[in-house]
Design an enzyme around this catalytic site. Structure first.
Site, mmCIF file in Angstrom:
data_model
loop_
_atom_site.group_PDB
_atom_site.id
_atom_site.type_symbol
_atom_site.label_atom_id
_atom_site.label_comp_id
_atom_site.label_asym_id
_atom_site.label_seq_id
_atom_site.Cartn_x
_atom_site.Cartn_y
_atom_site.Cartn_z
ATOM 1 N N ARG A 31 -22.537 -8.804 1.374
ATOM 2 C CA ARG A 31 -20.839 -8.341 1.076
ATOM 3 C C ARG A 31 -20.290 -9.041 -0.256
ATOM 4 N NH1 ARG A 31 -18.928 -12.646 5.327
ATOM 5 N NH2 ARG A 31 -19.562 -11.185 6.905
ATOM 6 N N HIS A 77 -17.680 0.522 7.992
ATOM 7 C CA HIS A 77 -17.441 -0.691 7.728
ATOM 8 C C HIS A 77 -16.825 -1.696 8.362
ATOM 9 C CE1 HIS A 77 -17.625 -3.740 4.453
ATOM 10 N NE2 HIS A 77 -16.593 -4.371 4.520
ATOM 11 N N TYR A 121 2.706 2.644 3.064
ATOM 12 C CA TYR A 121 3.281 3.220 1.893
ATOM 13 C C TYR A 121 2.507 3.431 0.606
ATOM 14 C CZ TYR A 121 6.254 0.463 4.681
ATOM 15 O OH TYR A 121 7.166 -0.697 6.207
#
Length: 809
Positions: A31, A77, A121
């Site tokens: 991580r 993931h 977006y």
């Protein structure tokens, strides 16, 4: 009923320890910390791999970021989409990544810490340099493992041609470990890699000829070469990064500070707000305007200064008090061989070279096997063309495809692979031209196989390939250094005049401990002084804001206050009590004397006298303020029992006489030079004995030309020539009154001029201040009577005499 054989009795400590150990191992390895080989955390690696698998590369059009995030989350993931999108956005931010790995179209945040637009977006694709980190994935250059649901394979590390760990750096926190690796210049790192490849025993000094230090994407100036060397040696070090600034002259003697580069990861809008807050609060004197003129042409913060302001002083103040200069602490921790390790520069470079050698070896071995397999097929095709008619006849005579392959193997000694290639061969490939092409291909494959074998068997040849690839990356992607490295850390010395407006103010310190300062305008406009009925002004004067106040109390304490730190109030306000900041003051502690000094460089001495006739000198330098002066008072003299400090005088030289006056009218005169210098915590010496019911009420320092004014508690005055008073010994103590007088007590004493009138003030027991003049023409003798001078109210008495305090415009 539950299967009792599966029930275990375990202690909570063992269970928690084992589970947390597993969790810690996961977050360390999977991580928060980057791999030393490709410099990526797992989420970053999976983003790049998934986008590459999806064909979302730099040579193709942008695709929605949400699609990339969805692919990563669904296939590789299994965590929240926000963490994946945050990682994707960061890899696209040119002010955080020295070489961005993601090319994003749309709002990807800003150096003002504005959030990026939502993933629905924005659009993204891999940058060109990111392609260099994925280029050999299809050639078995790295190990592949199953994903979380065993449906796909993902790489354990990317076969990166770019030394990403040092070029883009890393930052993260895991269980018990953290990493903070700064970005570096790609060209410098590659030069160091090439040098280390040729000189495996190279020292750190050798490598630092190429790698000057970190190279932050925001530029700035790095200070502290020793910190860089420490970090490159041990993985831990400290440097300072300051903004790039320039002082420009304007018209009318004005100047402005222009900031064009900021320290790494400094929030620009927060920095501008902080500087403007300093301007509004007037923490520093001389800033008239702060504005952010950043545009498409580049970053620009402008700080306009007032006329004749100290630009360098203001800039030093801003370096110290804002993020225009920040400390950066190296903590170069990365995962190497599944373990977190602290690495220096050479270890990081060597690890990358070792990794690249392994990648090139595995890639070459893959290419060799592929070339050998193809050559075997080509040899079979060439052999087939030489016996073409027999082969065709054999195939036509066969019953099926499998039978045809078996017949070719049995009759002509072809291999299974060659037989498969023959039966799938298209008829147009049987021309004479194709025979020539096959022979040429065979020769080329032979040449390639020899080259691959040479690379696999000769380390020197492998190193040549590695060097060539590094040079290609350098040529394609390296760019000039952005950060300047300076060897020494500049010392930030802030002038007091920069932080404080240089102006005159009126200051009042009262007996009860109230302190305030006000503008002269406020003083003149108000008839009230803020004093309560039980208080009076011990100190009242017009002083400069750059001056220093030494405030002495009757308990022997000294309180230091710069004038500019006093409460700035209206004159009619009472002010702020010193005990609000100073701890440890007694309820009955009062202010005795206050001195204002222009600076702290004086070489004089304070002469302190207590009511029990102890007196001493303390060097002015011994009473300089400590770093705790805001919180507690310093000890100036130790007072014994119920006695008190009655007088403090400041002597610039030792050419004075010290005269002490007792309550019952005894005078003691000594040369100041005979009064010992002692430490601040001592009680002093006792040069003369006084009666058990007597006490010292005043002490004055006089020069040879001064006269002495004595006043008793009923307001009667006597003026003496100090020359009449002999130097005191145990046998020459003089009284300042005639033996025929009643038992009036001496209230105070002051030195006055030997000519004309000196204006004095008498302080009464009911806190009244009475002004009067002492005329040198009224000079008397020791045995003269006291003459009435001041009218005292009934039930009141004089308690102190001093020179008149007034504010002069």
């Amino acid at each position: 009923m539950a299967d009792e054989s599966r029930i275990q009795e375990l202690s909570l400590e063992d269970v928690m320890g084992e589970r947390f150990g597993r969790y810690s191992k996961y977050i360390i390895q999977e991580r928060a910390l980057p791999d030393i080989r490709d410099g990526l955390k797992p989420v970053q690696r999976r983003i790049l791999f998934a986008m590459n698998e999806d064909g979302n590369t730099f040579e193709h059009a942008y695709r929605k970021s949400a699609k990339a995030v969805g692919n990563v989350m669904g296939n590789y993931h299994p965590h929240g989409d926000s963490s994946i999108y945050d990682a994707l956005v960061r890899m696209s931010q040119s002010w955080k990544m020295r070489e961005p790995l993601i090319d994003m179209n749309g709002n990807n945040g800003s150096i003002d810490n504005d959030p990026p637009a939502a993933m629905r977006y924005t659009e993204a694709r891999l940058s060109k340099i990111a392609g260099e980190m994925l280029s050999d994935l299809d050639r078995q250059a790295v190990d592949m493992v199953l994903n979380f649901d065993d449906t796909r394979y993902e790489p354990t590390v990317l076969p990166s041609r770019v030394p990403n760990l040092l070029v883009n750096g890393a930052s993260g926190i895991s269980a018990g470990y953290a990493t903070e690796i700064p970005p570096h210049n790609l060209g410098e790192i590659i030069s160091a890699l090439i040098y280390l490849l040729a000189h495996p025993a190279a020292s750190l000094e050798d490598l630092m000829q190429f790698v000057k230090g970190p190279d932050f994407p925001t530029g700035g100036i790095i200070q502290g070469l020793d910190g860089i060397k420490d970090a490159y040696t041990t993985g831990h070090g400290k440097i300072y990064i300051r903004a790039r600034t320039e002082i420009k002259k304007l018209k009318a003697s004005k100047q402005q500070i222009e900031i064009t580069e900021l320290p790494y990861e400094v929030n620009k809008s927060a920095l501008v707000a902080k500087i403007d807050e300093i301007r509004v609060n007037k923490d520093v004197n001389g800033i008239s305007e702060v504005r952010d003129d950043t545009s498409r042409e580049g970053l620009l913060i402008v700080i306009e200064l007032a006329k004749d302001a100290d630009a360098n002083g203001i800039l030093n103040y801003l370096f110290k008090k804002t993020d225009l200069q920040v400390a950066y602490n190296f903590n170069m921790t990365a995962i190497a061989h599944q373990r977190p390790v602290s690495v220096g520069l050479k270890q990081a470079l060597a690890a990358f070279l070792e990794f690249r050698k392994e990648v090139i070896y595995r890639r070459t071995d893959f290419d060799l096997k592929k070339a050998q397999a193809r050559q075997h097929i080509v040899e079979g095709l060439i052999k087939m063309l030489s016996i073409l008619d027999e082969v065709v006849a054999t195939i036509r005579a066969s019953e099926s495809r499998k039978d045809a392959k078996d017949n070719l193997v049995k009759k002509f000694d072809f291999s299974q692979a060659q037989a498969e290639a023959i039966v799938t061969l298209q008829l147009y490939r049987l021309t004479n031209t194709d025979v020539t092409a096959l022979q040429q291909e065979h020769d080329q494959l032979t040449e390639q196989i020899n080259e691959f074998n040479l690379i696999l068997n000769e380390p020197r040849e492998l190193n040549k390939v590695l060097k060539k690839e590094l040079q290609e990356i350098d040529k394609s992607y390296s760019n000039p250094r952005k950060s300047e490295v300076q060897a020494e850390v500049a010392q930030l010395k802030i002038k007091t005049s920069v932080m404080i407006a240089d102006e005159d103010v009126v200051v009042q310190i009262t007996k009860n401990g109230y302190a305030k300062r006000a503008s002269f305008r406020s003083y003149k406009a108000s008839d009230e002084n803020g004093l309560t009925d039980d208080d009076y002004a011990v100190y009242l004067a017009k002083v400069n804001t750059l001056s220093h106040l030494f405030i002495f109390t009757n308990k022997g304490n000294m309180i230091y206050r710069p004038v500019h730190e006093l409460a700035d109030t209206k004159w009619k306000d009472v002010g702020e009590h010193l005990s609000q900041e100073i701890s440890g003051l007694a309820p009955d502690e009062n202010i005795v004397q206050v001195f204002d000094l222009p600076d702290l460089k004086g070489q004089g001495s304070f002469v302190l006298t207590s009511s029990d006739a102890f007196i001493k000198q303390v060097s002015q330098q011994d009473l300089l303020p400590t770093k705790y002066y805001r919180k507690r008072a310093s000890k100036a003299i130790t007072i014994k029992g119920d006695n008190k400090l009655v007088s403090v005088q400041l002597a610039a030289t030792q050419d004075f006489l010290a005269i002490m006056a007792s309550q019952k009218g005894y005078l003691y005169k000594f040369p100041l030079s005979e009064i010992a210098f002692m430490t601040a915590k001592s009680s002093g010496g006792k040069p003369a004995k006084i009666g058990k019911k007597d006490a010292i009420v005043a002490m004055a320092l006089i020069s040879n030309s001064d006269l002495l004014a004595l006043m008793n508690d009923r307001g009667q005055l006597k003026i003496l020539n100090p020359l009449e008073i002999p130097i005191s010994t145990s046998d020459t103590v003089q009284r300042a009154e005639t033996i025929f007088m009643s038992d009036d007590l001496i209230a105070g004493m002051a030195a006055i001029a030997d000519k004309g009138k000196t204006q004095l003030q008498a302080l009464t027991s009911d806190n009244q201040v009475i002004d009067f003049f002492a005329n040198a023409d009224n000079l008397g003798r020791l045995d003269d009577d006291f003459k009435r001078k001041v009218k005292v109210e009934k039930n009141s008495m004089i308690i102190k005499v001093r020179l008149k305090q007034e504010v002069i415009d």
